[in-house]
Design a protein around this motif. Structure first.
Motif, PDB file in Angstrom:
ATOM      1  N   HIS A  63      -7.197 -46.238  14.322  1.00 22.68           N
ATOM      2  CA  HIS A  63      -8.259 -47.119  13.424  1.00 22.68           C
ATOM      3  C   HIS A  63      -7.677 -48.078  12.651  1.00 22.68           C
ATOM      4  O   HIS A  63      -8.415 -49.196  12.721  1.00 22.68           O
ATOM      5  CB  HIS A  63      -8.778 -45.866  12.211  1.00 22.68           C
ATOM      6  CG  HIS A  63      -9.797 -46.423  11.376  1.00 22.68           C
ATOM      7  ND1 HIS A  63     -10.954 -46.726  11.985  1.00 22.68           N
ATOM      8  CD2 HIS A  63      -9.680 -46.929  10.101  1.00 22.68           C
ATOM      9  CE1 HIS A  63     -11.675 -47.243  10.765  1.00 22.68           C
ATOM     10  NE2 HIS A  63     -11.006 -47.296   9.700  1.00 22.68           N
ATOM     11  N   THR A  64      -6.611 -48.048  12.067  1.00 24.63           N
ATOM     12  CA  THR A  64      -6.140 -49.399  11.234  1.00 24.63           C
ATOM     13  C   THR A  64      -5.779 -50.491  12.061  1.00 24.63           C
ATOM     14  O   THR A  64      -6.047 -51.564  11.651  1.00 24.63           O
ATOM     15  CB  THR A  64      -5.180 -48.951  10.231  1.00 24.63           C
ATOM     16  OG1 THR A  64      -4.289 -48.260  10.802  1.00 24.63           O
ATOM     17  CG2 THR A  64      -5.722 -47.958   9.019  1.00 24.63           C
ATOM     18  N   VAL A  88      -4.061 -36.003   4.878  1.00 24.51           N
ATOM     19  CA  VAL A  88      -5.485 -35.792   5.295  1.00 24.51           C
ATOM     20  C   VAL A  88      -6.324 -36.757   4.500  1.00 24.51           C
ATOM     21  O   VAL A  88      -7.264 -37.494   4.815  1.00 24.51           O
ATOM     22  CB  VAL A  88      -5.889 -34.377   5.593  1.00 24.51           C
ATOM     23  CG1 VAL A  88      -7.245 -34.416   5.844  1.00 24.51           C
ATOM     24  CG2 VAL A  88      -5.172 -33.899   6.846  1.00 24.51           C
ATOM     25  N   ASP A  89      -6.357 -36.476   3.162  1.00 21.21           N
ATOM     26  CA  ASP A  89      -7.098 -37.168   2.151  1.00 21.21           C
ATOM     27  C   ASP A  89      -6.830 -38.545   2.060  1.00 21.21           C
ATOM     28  O   ASP A  89      -7.954 -39.400   2.119  1.00 21.21           O
ATOM     29  CB  ASP A  89      -6.769 -36.832   0.802  1.00 21.21           C
ATOM     30  CG  ASP A  89      -7.414 -37.264  -0.381  1.00 21.21           C
ATOM     31  OD1 ASP A  89      -8.807 -36.861  -0.349  1.00 21.21           O
ATOM     32  OD2 ASP A  89      -7.241 -38.194  -1.041  1.00 21.21           O
ATOM     33  N   LEU A 140      -8.873 -44.091   4.081  1.00 19.81           N
ATOM     34  CA  LEU A 140      -8.796 -45.227   4.852  1.00 19.81           C
ATOM     35  C   LEU A 140      -9.873 -45.404   6.086  1.00 19.81           C
ATOM     36  O   LEU A 140     -10.028 -46.574   6.594  1.00 19.81           O
ATOM     37  CB  LEU A 140      -7.084 -45.362   5.580  1.00 19.81           C
ATOM     38  CG  LEU A 140      -6.164 -45.434   4.552  1.00 19.81           C
ATOM     39  CD1 LEU A 140      -4.695 -45.439   5.253  1.00 19.81           C
ATOM     40  CD2 LEU A 140      -6.322 -46.926   3.795  1.00 19.81           C
ATOM     41  N   HIS A 141     -10.313 -44.349   6.358  1.00 23.57           N
ATOM     42  CA  HIS A 141     -11.505 -44.483   7.498  1.00 23.57           C
ATOM     43  C   HIS A 141     -12.592 -44.897   6.714  1.00 23.57           C
ATOM     44  O   HIS A 141     -13.766 -45.398   7.494  1.00 23.57           O
ATOM     45  CB  HIS A 141     -11.521 -43.175   8.179  1.00 23.57           C
ATOM     46  CG  HIS A 141     -10.738 -42.939   9.385  1.00 23.57           C
ATOM     47  ND1 HIS A 141      -9.161 -42.693   9.194  1.00 23.57           N
ATOM     48  CD2 HIS A 141     -10.927 -43.080  10.726  1.00 23.57           C
ATOM     49  CE1 HIS A 141      -8.592 -42.680  10.504  1.00 23.57           C
ATOM     50  NE2 HIS A 141      -9.624 -43.024  11.297  1.00 23.57           N
ATOM     51  N   GLY A 142     -12.935 -44.492   5.492  1.00 24.28           N
ATOM     52  CA  GLY A 142     -14.154 -44.759   5.255  1.00 24.28           C
ATOM     53  C   GLY A 142     -15.093 -43.861   5.112  1.00 24.28           C
ATOM     54  O   GLY A 142     -14.917 -42.624   5.579  1.00 24.28           O
ATOM     55  N   ALA A 143     -16.494 -44.012   4.960  1.00 26.98           N
ATOM     56  CA  ALA A 143     -17.780 -43.186   5.179  1.00 26.98           C
ATOM     57  C   ALA A 143     -17.640 -42.624   6.426  1.00 26.98           C
ATOM     58  O   ALA A 143     -17.995 -41.288   6.439  1.00 26.98           O
ATOM     59  CB  ALA A 143     -18.806 -43.780   5.097  1.00 26.98           C
ATOM     60  N   THR A 188      -1.377 -53.175   1.357  1.00 29.38           N
ATOM     61  CA  THR A 188      -1.592 -51.896   0.639  1.00 29.38           C
ATOM     62  C   THR A 188      -1.996 -50.833   1.580  1.00 29.38           C
ATOM     63  O   THR A 188      -1.572 -49.557   1.494  1.00 29.38           O
ATOM     64  CB  THR A 188      -2.761 -51.966  -0.260  1.00 29.38           C
ATOM     65  OG1 THR A 188      -3.066 -50.848  -1.029  1.00 29.38           O
ATOM     66  CG2 THR A 188      -4.049 -52.264   0.482  1.00 29.38           C
ATOM     67  N   VAL A 189      -2.651 -51.261   2.640  1.00 28.87           N
ATOM     68  CA  VAL A 189      -2.939 -50.215   3.838  1.00 28.87           C
ATOM     69  C   VAL A 189      -1.725 -49.784   4.674  1.00 28.87           C
ATOM     70  O   VAL A 189      -1.259 -48.697   4.847  1.00 28.87           O
ATOM     71  CB  VAL A 189      -3.835 -50.620   4.680  1.00 28.87           C
ATOM     72  CG1 VAL A 189      -4.177 -49.770   6.151  1.00 28.87           C
ATOM     73  CG2 VAL A 189      -5.347 -50.943   4.087  1.00 28.87           C
TER      74      VAL A 189
END
Length: 407
Positions: free
Chosen positions: A279-280, A347-348, A353-356, A295-296
């Motif tokens: 994803h990132t 997981v949290d 980082l994935h958002g909604a 930061t990511v």
């Protein structure tokens, strides 16, 4: 073999398991009814030979199976683990007759097993079990008529020197595969007031009179329920191990499965990490890719660091178990504690980082977010694991150090 290294054959086997889980087990899991035993899925695990490996392989092989299956299909991982947890006491402590009757059916996936330890007032404090096993002397049992013999499939009682029959009365709660299992390993108090020393393990088929159950709806839709035991009849032929030594049966089972709970957690953490990397790397944000934000990138690095550290501790604990090392309880507790807490963090963070999109029903991370919470509680909560670790550390220190007298 060093605890931190896998042989090439083991690595290849894990890759095959991930493929099998994605291609053959995932479709069966998707067809299952939430909160119910998925018998087609269990049967497929049997056909693939994975359940039988629970009994003819060591702790490390169990951990590799659970980690690999969890990566692609948590439902298959859980179904496999529950078969092992419920049937391991029979494998390790059962009589030849008990083993012959149940283990082949467990292995081929046609009999569902369950481990019935927890109670409403005795979850993590397993020594506080209240479910009663009321014993009967031989002469009392002989005078009770043939109805009970028929229910048990047994013959006349010949010994009069102690209880040969019991009636189980009480309640079990948070029991996986209840109330749909075909048999239960039930832990009951045979000696009142004796703590851990007065517990006996019984193999109780599901068709015994007086045994009932109710399904529970949980955060993650696994088959979980309560059991009610209303004077359920058992005999000495149903005992697993020795009378009043059932706590040893329970702890031996948990020492094997605790590191593999950690392996389950590591598999989920790795799946979340890989999803986050993908994803990132692809996600556009602030004029570049999400991965370009320091930061990511640092959060992803921390996720990977913790996942690998947990994996190594799980492997080390499993290797210690297979080598019959004296410090297995401490290592098993450490592995479960670190891995389950790590998976929760990973997981949290992945969800964040994935958002909604990660909160949408059906998303991988939404699924993992619900799955990852329970392992920090079952088979000994994180707080219990810390207590075990401290107890073992102090015991080891006391045995190896002679205290000096104060001047």
């Amino acid at each position: 073999m060093p605890a931190f290294a896998l042989e090439p054959e083991q690595t290849a086997w894990c890759a095959r398991l991930r493929t099998l889980a994605a291609q053959r087990l995932r479709p069966l899991a998707d067809k299952g009814e939430p909160g119910r035993v998925n018998r087609p899925l269990v049967a497929e695990l049997g056909r693939l030979g994975l359940i039988s490996r629970l009994f003819d392989s060591g702790a490390l092989a169990l951990c590799l199976m659970r980690e690999s299956l969890a990566y692609a299909c948590t439902e298959a991982e859980t179904a496999l683990a529950l078969q092992g947890l419920g049937a391991h006491p029979v494998h390790a402590h059962g009589t030849p007759a008990q083993r012959e009757r149940w283990l082949p059916r467990v292995a081929d996936g046609t009999a569902i097993a369950a481990f019935a330890l927890s109670e409403p007032g005795a979850g993590s404090d397993a020594a506080a079990l209240a479910l009663r096993a009321d014993g009967e002397k031989a002469e009392d049992a002989q005078g009770a008529g043939t109805r009970r013999d028929a229910a048990l499939g047994g013959g006349p009682v010949a010994e009069a020197d102690g209880p040969r029959r019991w009636r189980l009365t009480g309640e079990k709660c948070w029991i996986s595969n209840a109330p749909e299992a075909d048999f239960y390993t039930v832990f009951a108090r045979t000696t009142p007031g004796a703590g851990a020393r007065g517990v006996t393990a019984f193999l109780v088929p599901a068709d015994r009179p007086g045994l009932t159950g109710t399904a529970l709806e949980m955060l993650s839709p696994h088959p979980l329920g309560t059991l009610g035991l209303d004077a359920v009849p058992v005999t000495a032929d149903d005992v697993l191990g020795e009378t009043d030594r059932g706590f040893r049966v329970a702890m031996g089972t948990l020492n094997l499965f605790r590191p593999s709970v950690g392996a389950f957690a590591v598999g989920m953490a790795q799946a979340a990490l890989d999803a986050t990397l993908d994803h990132t790397r692809r996600r556009d944000a602030f004029g570049g890719k999400l991965m370009d934000l320091q930061t990511v990138a640092h959060q992803v690095a921390e996720m990977a660091l913790r996942t690998e550290a947990a994996r190594l501790m799980v492997y080390a604990a499993a290797t210690a178990y297979d080598a019959a090392a004296p410090d297995v309880p401490r290592r098993a507790a450490m592995a479960k504690l670190l891995a389950t807490e790590t998976a929760q963090y990973v997981v949290d963070t992945a969800v964040q980082l994935h958002g909604a999109r990660a909160l949408r029903r059906g998303h991988l991370l939404e699924h993992l977010y619900r799955e990852v919470r329970a392992p920090r509680i079952y088979e000994g909560a994180s707080e219990v694991q810390r207590g075990i670790i401290a107890k073992e550390l102090y015991a080891t220190h006391a045995a190896s150090h002679t205290p000096r007298e104060a001047p």
